[in-house]
Design a protein around this motif. Structure first.
Motif, PDB file in Angstrom:
ATOM      1  N   ARG A  90       0.829  -1.206   0.000  1.00  0.00           N
ATOM      2  CA  ARG A  90       0.000   0.000   0.000  1.00  0.00           C
ATOM      3  C   ARG A  90       0.864   1.256   0.000  1.00  0.00           C
ATOM      4  O   ARG A  90       0.581   2.221  -0.712  1.00  0.00           O
ATOM      5  CB  ARG A  90      -0.935  -0.026   1.216  1.00  0.00           C
ATOM      6  N   TRP A  91       1.913   1.233   0.801  1.00  0.00           N
ATOM      7  CA  TRP A  91       2.815   2.386   0.834  1.00  0.00           C
ATOM      8  C   TRP A  91       3.514   2.590  -0.520  1.00  0.00           C
ATOM      9  O   TRP A  91       3.783   3.723  -0.924  1.00  0.00           O
ATOM     10  CB  TRP A  91       3.859   2.205   1.940  1.00  0.00           C
ATOM     11  N   ALA A  92       3.798   1.487  -1.222  1.00  0.00           N
ATOM     12  CA  ALA A  92       4.445   1.605  -2.534  1.00  0.00           C
ATOM     13  C   ALA A  92       3.563   2.364  -3.519  1.00  0.00           C
ATOM     14  O   ALA A  92       4.047   3.203  -4.287  1.00  0.00           O
ATOM     15  CB  ALA A  92       4.775   0.221  -3.077  1.00  0.00           C
ATOM     16  N   TRP A  93       2.265   2.087  -3.524  1.00  0.00           N
ATOM     17  CA  TRP A  93       1.351   2.797  -4.414  1.00  0.00           C
ATOM     18  C   TRP A  93       1.231   4.269  -4.032  1.00  0.00           C
ATOM     19  O   TRP A  93       1.247   5.148  -4.885  1.00  0.00           O
ATOM     20  CB  TRP A  93      -0.029   2.126  -4.382  1.00  0.00           C
ATOM     21  N   ILE A  94       1.116   4.519  -2.743  1.00  0.00           N
ATOM     22  CA  ILE A  94       0.984   5.903  -2.274  1.00  0.00           C
ATOM     23  C   ILE A  94       2.222   6.720  -2.658  1.00  0.00           C
ATOM     24  O   ILE A  94       2.123   7.816  -3.228  1.00  0.00           O
ATOM     25  CB  ILE A  94       0.765   5.942  -0.749  1.00  0.00           C
ATOM     26  N   LEU A  95       3.400   6.167  -2.355  1.00  0.00           N
ATOM     27  CA  LEU A  95       4.639   6.893  -2.622  1.00  0.00           C
ATOM     28  C   LEU A  95       4.926   6.993  -4.120  1.00  0.00           C
ATOM     29  O   LEU A  95       5.499   7.988  -4.588  1.00  0.00           O
ATOM     30  CB  LEU A  95       5.799   6.201  -1.905  1.00  0.00           C
ATOM     31  N   GLY A  96       4.519   5.968  -4.881  1.00  0.00           N
ATOM     32  CA  GLY A  96       4.711   6.023  -6.324  1.00  0.00           C
ATOM     33  C   GLY A  96       3.900   7.134  -6.965  1.00  0.00           C
ATOM     34  O   GLY A  96       4.394   7.860  -7.843  1.00  0.00           O
ATOM     35  N   LEU A  97       2.652   7.278  -6.532  1.00  0.00           N
ATOM     36  CA  LEU A  97       1.810   8.356  -7.057  1.00  0.00           C
ATOM     37  C   LEU A  97       2.358   9.716  -6.655  1.00  0.00           C
ATOM     38  O   LEU A  97       2.361  10.667  -7.454  1.00  0.00           O
ATOM     39  CB  LEU A  97       0.368   8.185  -6.561  1.00  0.00           C
ATOM     40  N   PHE A  98       2.811   9.829  -5.427  1.00  0.00           N
ATOM     41  CA  PHE A  98       3.400  11.084  -4.973  1.00  0.00           C
ATOM     42  C   PHE A  98       4.621  11.454  -5.811  1.00  0.00           C
ATOM     43  O   PHE A  98       4.801  12.604  -6.233  1.00  0.00           O
ATOM     44  CB  PHE A  98       3.794  10.971  -3.494  1.00  0.00           C
ATOM     45  N   GLY A  99       5.483  10.469  -6.083  1.00  0.00           N
ATOM     46  CA  GLY A  99       6.680  10.736  -6.876  1.00  0.00           C
ATOM     47  C   GLY A  99       6.362  11.132  -8.303  1.00  0.00           C
ATOM     48  O   GLY A  99       7.022  12.004  -8.876  1.00  0.00           O
ATOM     49  N   ALA A 100       5.328  10.502  -8.886  1.00  0.00           N
ATOM     50  CA  ALA A 100       4.935  10.849 -10.255  1.00  0.00           C
ATOM     51  C   ALA A 100       4.452  12.291 -10.338  1.00  0.00           C
ATOM     52  O   ALA A 100       4.803  13.031 -11.271  1.00  0.00           O
ATOM     53  CB  ALA A 100       3.849   9.889 -10.735  1.00  0.00           C
ATOM     54  N   VAL A 101       3.643  12.685  -9.361  1.00  0.00           N
ATOM     55  CA  VAL A 101       3.158  14.068  -9.342  1.00  0.00           C
ATOM     56  C   VAL A 101       4.319  15.037  -9.150  1.00  0.00           C
ATOM     57  O   VAL A 101       4.393  16.095  -9.804  1.00  0.00           O
ATOM     58  CB  VAL A 101       2.106  14.242  -8.221  1.00  0.00           C
ATOM     59  N   LEU A 102       5.242  14.696  -8.281  1.00  0.00           N
ATOM     60  CA  LEU A 102       6.403  15.543  -8.027  1.00  0.00           C
ATOM     61  C   LEU A 102       7.245  15.715  -9.294  1.00  0.00           C
ATOM     62  O   LEU A 102       7.692  16.832  -9.620  1.00  0.00           O
ATOM     63  CB  LEU A 102       7.251  14.944  -6.910  1.00  0.00           C
ATOM     64  N   MET A 125       8.129  15.253 -18.032  1.00  0.00           N
ATOM     65  CA  MET A 125       6.770  14.895 -17.630  1.00  0.00           C
ATOM     66  C   MET A 125       6.456  13.434 -17.984  1.00  0.00           C
ATOM     67  O   MET A 125       5.794  12.722 -17.220  1.00  0.00           O
ATOM     68  CB  MET A 125       5.757  15.830 -18.290  1.00  0.00           C
ATOM     69  N   GLY A 126       6.933  12.992 -19.134  1.00  0.00           N
ATOM     70  CA  GLY A 126       6.740  11.591 -19.502  1.00  0.00           C
ATOM     71  C   GLY A 126       7.424  10.637 -18.542  1.00  0.00           C
ATOM     72  O   GLY A 126       6.943   9.522 -18.301  1.00  0.00           O
ATOM     73  N   LEU A 127       8.539  11.071 -17.962  1.00  0.00           N
ATOM     74  CA  LEU A 127       9.261  10.221 -17.015  1.00  0.00           C
ATOM     75  C   LEU A 127       8.544  10.079 -15.677  1.00  0.00           C
ATOM     76  O   LEU A 127       8.957   9.267 -14.833  1.00  0.00           O
ATOM     77  CB  LEU A 127      10.664  10.792 -16.781  1.00  0.00           C
ATOM     78  N   ALA A 128       7.471  10.839 -15.460  1.00  0.00           N
ATOM     79  CA  ALA A 128       6.704  10.711 -14.217  1.00  0.00           C
ATOM     80  C   ALA A 128       6.144   9.299 -14.062  1.00  0.00           C
ATOM     81  O   ALA A 128       6.087   8.752 -12.948  1.00  0.00           O
ATOM     82  CB  ALA A 128       5.571  11.742 -14.188  1.00  0.00           C
ATOM     83  N   SER A 129       5.722   8.689 -15.165  1.00  0.00           N
ATOM     84  CA  SER A 129       5.188   7.322 -15.093  1.00  0.00           C
ATOM     85  C   SER A 129       6.257   6.332 -14.649  1.00  0.00           C
ATOM     86  O   SER A 129       5.960   5.325 -13.997  1.00  0.00           O
ATOM     87  CB  SER A 129       4.621   6.908 -16.453  1.00  0.00           C
ATOM     88  N   ILE A 131       8.563   6.865 -12.449  1.00  0.00           N
ATOM     89  CA  ILE A 131       8.661   6.952 -10.992  1.00  0.00           C
ATOM     90  C   ILE A 131       7.658   6.019 -10.325  1.00  0.00           C
ATOM     91  O   ILE A 131       7.996   5.272  -9.387  1.00  0.00           O
ATOM     92  CB  ILE A 131       8.430   8.402 -10.515  1.00  0.00           C
ATOM     93  N   PHE A 132       6.418   6.027 -10.806  1.00  0.00           N
ATOM     94  CA  PHE A 132       5.393   5.153 -10.233  1.00  0.00           C
ATOM     95  C   PHE A 132       5.739   3.682 -10.459  1.00  0.00           C
ATOM     96  O   PHE A 132       5.651   2.853  -9.527  1.00  0.00           O
ATOM     97  CB  PHE A 132       4.029   5.464 -10.837  1.00  0.00           C
ATOM     98  N   LEU A 133       6.128   3.336 -11.674  1.00  0.00           N
ATOM     99  CA  LEU A 133       6.453   1.943 -11.986  1.00  0.00           C
ATOM    100  C   LEU A 133       7.624   1.439 -11.146  1.00  0.00           C
ATOM    101  O   LEU A 133       7.607   0.309 -10.652  1.00  0.00           O
ATOM    102  CB  LEU A 133       6.776   1.816 -13.474  1.00  0.00           C
ATOM    103  N   LEU A 134       8.624   2.272 -10.962  1.00  0.00           N
ATOM    104  CA  LEU A 134       9.789   1.871 -10.171  1.00  0.00           C
ATOM    105  C   LEU A 134       9.442   1.697  -8.700  1.00  0.00           C
ATOM    106  O   LEU A 134      10.018   0.848  -8.010  1.00  0.00           O
ATOM    107  CB  LEU A 134      10.906   2.900 -10.328  1.00  0.00           C
ATOM    108  N   SER A 135       8.492   2.485  -8.201  1.00  0.00           N
ATOM    109  CA  SER A 135       8.070   2.346  -6.804  1.00  0.00           C
ATOM    110  C   SER A 135       7.400   0.998  -6.571  1.00  0.00           C
ATOM    111  O   SER A 135       7.721   0.285  -5.609  1.00  0.00           O
ATOM    112  CB  SER A 135       7.125   3.490  -6.433  1.00  0.00           C
ATOM    113  N   VAL A 136       6.480   0.640  -7.446  1.00  0.00           N
ATOM    114  CA  VAL A 136       5.792  -0.655  -7.329  1.00  0.00           C
ATOM    115  C   VAL A 136       6.782  -1.800  -7.510  1.00  0.00           C
ATOM    116  O   VAL A 136       6.740  -2.805  -6.786  1.00  0.00           O
ATOM    117  CB  VAL A 136       4.655  -0.742  -8.364  1.00  0.00           C
ATOM    118  N   ASN A 137       7.691  -1.641  -8.466  1.00  0.00           N
ATOM    119  CA  ASN A 137       8.680  -2.691  -8.724  1.00  0.00           C
ATOM    120  C   ASN A 137       9.621  -2.882  -7.530  1.00  0.00           C
ATOM    121  O   ASN A 137       9.924  -4.011  -7.141  1.00  0.00           O
ATOM    122  CB  ASN A 137       9.491  -2.318  -9.964  1.00  0.00           C
ATOM    123  N   SER A 138      10.091  -1.782  -6.943  1.00  0.00           N
ATOM    124  CA  SER A 138      11.013  -1.872  -5.807  1.00  0.00           C
ATOM    125  C   SER A 138      10.373  -2.562  -4.614  1.00  0.00           C
ATOM    126  O   SER A 138      11.016  -3.362  -3.920  1.00  0.00           O
ATOM    127  CB  SER A 138      11.494  -0.474  -5.409  1.00  0.00           C
TER     128      SER A 138
END
Length: 476
Positions: A90-102, A125-129, A131-138
């Motif tokens: 759950r934290w991975a999804w939350i932090l991934g979305l936060f990083g993408a927005v950032l 801006m394209g690289l924002a996605s 960030i999310f993928l790497l969070s879930v993967n990590s």
């Protein structure tokens, strides 16, 4: 016990050494195609964008990938582990979305700072996605590592890297420099998909995890992760600042030479570190409360690592010109002196590596922040000064001086703060290994790198003999 631990370490290293070799092979093909089809400018752009991604990802993930391994591995029962895993996801999804927005919000600023204009805003801006993928993967990789599911983790890593390469290659050929950002996104998507596909099965929690449980249970590893994030963010930021400074001062070709040399030194040699860390970190975390077992494990790991590193370092010094030509092409010959000189730093990195994991195993976030931040700032200063004096070759000097300073910092923490000590014979062995490496660098510079092939073969045979003795102790 020494033989038993050696067997586990070598088994894990055999598994993940093979995985890293395949990943490196895929990476070699990837970088080779980028170098051939996109040239030094393409290699430089990849370095710049990947540095930006790593910097933002480090800030957004709050050290989840490392702190959660420690938390999962230390749980006493399957039910406790299942609950922690649900919280980690759950934290991975939350932090991934936060990083993408950032990342998306900071795109205009990153483009202006790095390239002096807003032309690359859409790229960032394209690289924002990513960030999310790497969070879930990590998070997925951390769960597998914490559970000891090393074979599943290995399969996910190989399939992700392989498919990521297959998807990226047509982009390089048909789109040229325009393929840089889409290929990074495709590669991250492939690795994330296979990490989820090979994730652990049959893990169930007794009840849905509430928001309050997510906060209360997550707090235990997020607090440590915040310290780790602050330290890692400073390190990544210093790296990004240097790459941006080098891009302005020397141009994207100089960045390409630096990235080529740094990749060989830090990534390809680093496969030994990465393979061992997969097993070493969770094992060290389980015995963090025992001073004697910590001391034994650290000394054993350092001895084993130096035995593996020294032959590898000699072979790299001897074959550096050919390795660069194979991995890139003749235009990247300027990276060879950097790689050769930095091999002394690789030995020092091995010495510091074993002691530094004690800080994480103990959950000492404040100390980790202090040591890593001091190291990052010193590394940036050394890079700038040594590049001004000696160019790309000076960055090899900087790398060695950087890890010499880091060894001193970590040794002080290990010996003074934690009241530990290294065996005298091990200190002498490490010192001898460093002196022989420096001697090899001098020989390669004055006479010929190929002159070191025979000593490299001899050292490899001696190391194999020592490793065999350790395994024989296990059998006995």
């Amino acid at each position: 016990m020494s033989g038993t631990v050696s067997g586990r370490v070598l088994k894990a290293m055999g598994l993940f050494g093979g995985v890293r070799m395949l990943q490196i092979l895929f990476g070699v093909v990837r970088v080779k195609l980028i170098a051939l089809w996109l040239g030094p400018a393409g290699v430089g752009l990849f370095g710049i964008f990947n540095n930006a991604v790593e910097t933002v990802r480090t800030l957004a993930q709050l050290g989840l990938s490392s702190s959660s391994v420690r938390e999962i591995a230390s749980q006493p029962t399957a039910l406790h582990r299942a609950l922690i895993i649900a919280v980690v996801r759950r934290w991975a999804w939350i932090l991934g979305l936060f990083g993408a927005v950032l990342m998306a919000a900071g795109a205009p600023m990153l483009s202006r700072w790095t390239f002096g204009s807003s032309d690359h805003t859409l790229a960032y801006m394209g690289l924002a996605s990513v960030i999310f993928l790497l969070s879930v993967n990590s998070a997925g990789e951390a769960i597998l590592q914490g559970l000891g599911e090393l074979r599943r983790l290995a399969k996910a890593s190989v399939w992700g890297a392989g498919v990521g390469l297959i998807v990226s290659v047509p982009m390089y050929y048909f789109w040229g420099l325009s393929s840089v950002v889409p290929s990074i996104i495709a590669y991250a998507g492939a690795t994330c998909f296979f990490t989820l596909y090979f994730g652990p099965r049959g893990i169930r929690v007794e009840h849905p995890v509430s928001a309050s449980e997510t906060l209360s249970l997550g707090k235990r590893f997020i607090i440590l992760g915040i310290y780790m994030t602050a330290a890692d963010f400073i390190a990544q930021a210093m790296s990004y600042v240097f790459v941006a400074w080098l891009n302005v001062r020397g141009g994207d070709s100089e960045v390409g030479f630096y990235q080529a040399g740094y990749t060989v030194v830090n990534r390809y040699v680093g496969l030994i570190f990465a393979a061992i860390a997969t097993e070493y970190y969770p094992r060290l975390a389980r015995v963090a409360g025992s001073a004697m077992r910590l001391r034994v494990f650290v000394a054993h790991e350092m001895r084993l690592l130096l035995l593996l590193l020294f032959p590898a370092v000699l072979f790299l010094i001897a074959l550096a010109p050919y390795i660069v030509n194979i991995l890139y092409d003749s235009r990247f010959a300027s990276a060879v002196p950097f790689i050769t000189i930095a091999m002394a730093g690789v030995v020092l990195r091995g010495v510091s590596y074993c002691m530094s994991y004690v800080i994480l195993a103990k959950g000492d976030g404040h100390t980790f922040l202090m040591t890593e931040s001091l190291s990052a700032v010193a590394g940036l200063a050394l890079n700038i000064v040594c590049y001004r004096w000696w160019g790309i070759a000076g960055l090899g000097v900087s790398y060695t001086l950087w890890y010499l300073l880091y060894v001193i910092i970590i040794a002080w923490v290990y010996c003074i703060r934690y009241r530990q000590a290294l065996p005298r014979r091990l200190v002498l062995f490490a010192s001898l290994t460093l002196c022989l490496t420096v001697g090899a660098i001098i020989v390669a510079s004055i006479i010929s790198p190929l002159f070191l092939l025979i000593p490299a073969v001899i050292s490899g045979l001696l190391s194999l003999r020592s490793l065999r003795r350790l395994l024989m102790n296990k059998r006995k």
